[in-house]
Scaffold this motif. Structure first.
Motif, PDB file in Angstrom:
ATOM      1  N   GLU A 437       1.039  28.608 -16.861  1.00  0.00           N
ATOM      2  CA  GLU A 437       2.105  27.974 -16.074  1.00  0.00           C
ATOM      3  C   GLU A 437       1.633  27.670 -14.657  1.00  0.00           C
ATOM      4  OE1 GLU A 437       5.593  26.239 -14.897  1.00  0.00           O
ATOM      5  OE2 GLU A 437       4.775  26.643 -16.912  1.00  0.00           O
ATOM      6  N   ILE A 438       0.863  28.551 -14.068  1.00  0.00           N
ATOM      7  CA  ILE A 438       0.345  28.301 -12.724  1.00  0.00           C
ATOM      8  C   ILE A 438      -0.549  27.063 -12.735  1.00  0.00           C
ATOM      9  CG2 ILE A 438      -1.198  29.193 -10.933  1.00  0.00           C
ATOM     10  CD1 ILE A 438      -0.078  31.985 -11.503  1.00  0.00           C
ATOM     11  N   GLY A 439      -1.391  26.956 -13.760  1.00  0.00           N
ATOM     12  CA  GLY A 439      -2.233  25.770 -13.877  1.00  0.00           C
ATOM     13  C   GLY A 439      -1.416  24.509 -14.050  1.00  0.00           C
ATOM     14  N   ARG A 440      -0.356  24.603 -14.845  1.00  0.00           N
ATOM     15  CA  ARG A 440       0.514  23.449 -15.069  1.00  0.00           C
ATOM     16  C   ARG A 440       1.180  23.004 -13.768  1.00  0.00           C
ATOM     17  NH1 ARG A 440       3.373  25.765 -18.537  1.00  0.00           N
ATOM     18  NH2 ARG A 440       2.237  25.130 -20.403  1.00  0.00           N
ATOM     19  N   LEU A 441       1.663  23.970 -12.987  1.00  0.00           N
ATOM     20  CA  LEU A 441       2.298  23.641 -11.709  1.00  0.00           C
ATOM     21  C   LEU A 441       1.298  23.003 -10.746  1.00  0.00           C
ATOM     22  CD1 LEU A 441       4.483  26.852 -11.212  1.00  0.00           C
ATOM     23  CD2 LEU A 441       5.336  24.543 -11.634  1.00  0.00           C
ATOM     24  N   ARG A 442       0.089  23.546 -10.702  1.00  0.00           N
ATOM     25  CA  ARG A 442      -0.929  22.982  -9.807  1.00  0.00           C
ATOM     26  C   ARG A 442      -1.225  21.534 -10.174  1.00  0.00           C
ATOM     27  NH1 ARG A 442      -3.567  26.553  -6.516  1.00  0.00           N
ATOM     28  NH2 ARG A 442      -3.515  28.790  -7.042  1.00  0.00           N
TER      29      ARG A 442
END
Length: 528
Positions: A437-442
């Motif tokens: 999810e962090i990668g997706r947000l970035r």
């Protein structure tokens, strides 16, 4: 010692005991309050009409005989109809305005036992609003009272003096604030102060309110909570009507807001009430009000001020009384200066204006909002999902960091939690789901900013903690790996020069060890 001053009406029924000695065998409230040893009265203002002057004089004489220290001031007060609320309140209000109150030296009591019920209500309202700086004095006939003096009780309208009532009101206000915050235990002091002010305004005023703030800051959510609050207080009986003004254009805007008559334009086969009429008696939330056209702004101003307007194409006015709440992401003051928004309309809706902060400005509120979103997901899906402790710490560390942009504010946070909860296995959000999810947000934020998303986004959440030198080198390695069919092929490409100086190249092993330094392996790099 301050003097005790009592103000009250002559009781034309209760104070009448006849003119003989038998009157002393009857409880007379006005005489009785002057016979209380624990509450000596220094001065009594006795309001009476001209028809009861003789009774007033007799009452004053009897008070002089039982309480010589009490000065009785007879004050004529002639009412055409003592049951007419407007007349009684106006008369007593004028009396209070002309009275020379001296609160430093005198303690005032309003005797509410005598007079009509209307007079008693008016005394209460004047004392409660502090038009009269007094407490209330209630008298009653005492049990086994051989002297017929009765009993008295002083009622102080300062509720802070009554612990149980004060605590109950405090709980009710806390419940109200929790409603406006949707039960989220917010920790941002500025936001909590703002919600407290909104609560006071909502319960005391019907004037329009303007909610300003970025997209996703919760303007629509708060507007609906304001409606629920006012409806629970029986201040609204109608519907909650919400419209995004950015979706209204041309004739359809006029029709949607103000309704139309049959035949007003091509396709208008039937009359339509419109949203302003639908909101009659309720709350109308106009989101993105800055997007309204000039004609709609002019008609809206008339509808707000006069509570009536013409439907599109009609020549007969309709009426609608509603609570108006507006929302905007625009700087309406700047738009007024540029001539894009009517100054008179802005002045009308800007009496109560509140700036809702974005999520980046409230990092301390991310944690309680996580729990709120998980509970909401549980209600909607019927499945309870929880964070693993390490995963929650990883997510909060990122969400509260300077790298977290939260362009969509709380709406984006809600979507983020929903994605993790949906993908969680066994109702448990682990570090893997958080890293993804962090990668997706970035990636989303990079694309929104027109930037090239980092190859490490979603692959290495802690990439921002690396030096730029290491990030650039690692990105180059990941690029080669993704373009290669195998670990060995990628190694041959990456070590094409240095391998020639080795008797045994071991390209795959060298690459495997390099990736392991960052907690990566071949399958993760190829599969991300």
């Amino acid at each position: 010692m301050r003097k005790t001053v009592v103000i009250g009406f002559l009781g034309t029924v209760l104070d009448k005991g006849g003119y003989g000695e038998a009157r002393w065998q009857k409880w007379r409230p006005t005489v009785g309050i002057c016979r209380q040893p624990q509450l000596p009265v220094d001065r009594l203002h006795l309001l009476h009409d001209n028809h009861s002057l003789n009774l007033a004089k007799l009452t004053a004489a009897d008070i002089a005989s039982v309480s010589p220290q009490t000065e009785v001031v007879l004050s004529p007060c002639n009412l055409r109809d003592p049951w007419d609320f407007e007349e009684v309140y106006s008369t007593l209000h004028d009396y209070a305005a002309a009275y020379p109150f001296d609160s430093e030296n005198e303690d005032y009591l309003l005797h509410i036992t005598t007079g009509t019920h209307v007079a008693q209500i008016c005394w209460f309202l004047l004392a409660e609003s502090r038009h009269i700086p007094a407490r209330l004095l209630q008298s009653a006939i005492g049990h086994r009272d051989s002297h017929y003096a009765g009993t008295v009780k002083v009622i102080d309208l300062d509720l802070s003096r009554y612990d149980q009532i004060a605590q109950r009101f405090a709980r009710q206000r806390d419940d109200t604030l929790a409603l406006l915050k949707s039960g989220i235990a917010t920790r941002n002091p500025a936001f909590n102060r703002m919600i407290g002010e909104i609560e006071r305004v909502a319960t005391r005023s019907t004037a329009p309110m303007l909610l300003c703030g970025p997209t996703g800051a919760g303007k629509s959510f708060l507007a609906r909570r304001l409606y629920e609050l006012k409806k629970a207080r029986h201040q609204l009986a109608g519907r909650f009507v919400e419209v995004n003004c950015a979706t209204l254009r041309g004739d359809s805007a006029m029709s949607a807001l103000f309704g139309h008559v049959k035949g007003a334009f091509t396709g208008a086969l039937n009359a339509r009430d419109g949203l302003l009429k639908s909101a009659d008696g309720g709350l109308l939330f106009l989101d993105e009000i800055g997007e309204l056209g000039a004609d709609e702004q002019a008609m809206l101003l008339k509808a707000i001020e006069e509570k009536r307007f013409f439907p599109f194409g009609g020549d007969r006015e309709v009426t609608s009384s509603f609570q108006l709440v507006c929302g905007t992401v625009r700087d309406l003051r700047q738009w007024v200066a540029e001539g894009r928004f009517r100054e008179d309309l802005y002045a009308r809706i800007n009496l109560w204006s509140f700036d809702l902060p974005g999520l980046v400005e409230r990092p301390e509120d991310i944690a309680p909002n996580l729990e709120f979103e998980l509970l909401r997901h549980a209600r909607e899906s019927g499945e309870r999902v929880r964070f693993a402790r390490e995963a929650r710490e990883d997510y909060l560390a990122f969400a509260c960091s300077p790298d977290a942009q939260w362009r969509g504010n709380f709406r984006e946070l809600s979507a983020s939690v929903t994605r993790m909860a949906t993908l969680a296995e066994g109702g448990n959000i682990g570090q893997h789901e958080v890293a993804e999810e962090i990668g997706r947000l970035r990636r989303n934020w990079a694309l929104a900013a027109g930037e090239r998303p980092s190859l490490l986004a979603g692959l290495l959440p802690q990439a921002a903690e690396l030096d730029l030198f290491e990030r650039v080198q690692l990105e180059a390695v990941v690029t080669v790996c993704r373009e290669s069919a195998s670990l060995s092929e990628a190694g041959r490409k990456l070590f094409a020069v240095s391998r020639q100086a080795r008797s045994q190249a071991n390209d795959a092993d060298r690459l495997r060890k390099y990736l392991a330094r960052f907690g990566l392996d071949w399958s993760a790099v190829k599969g991300s």
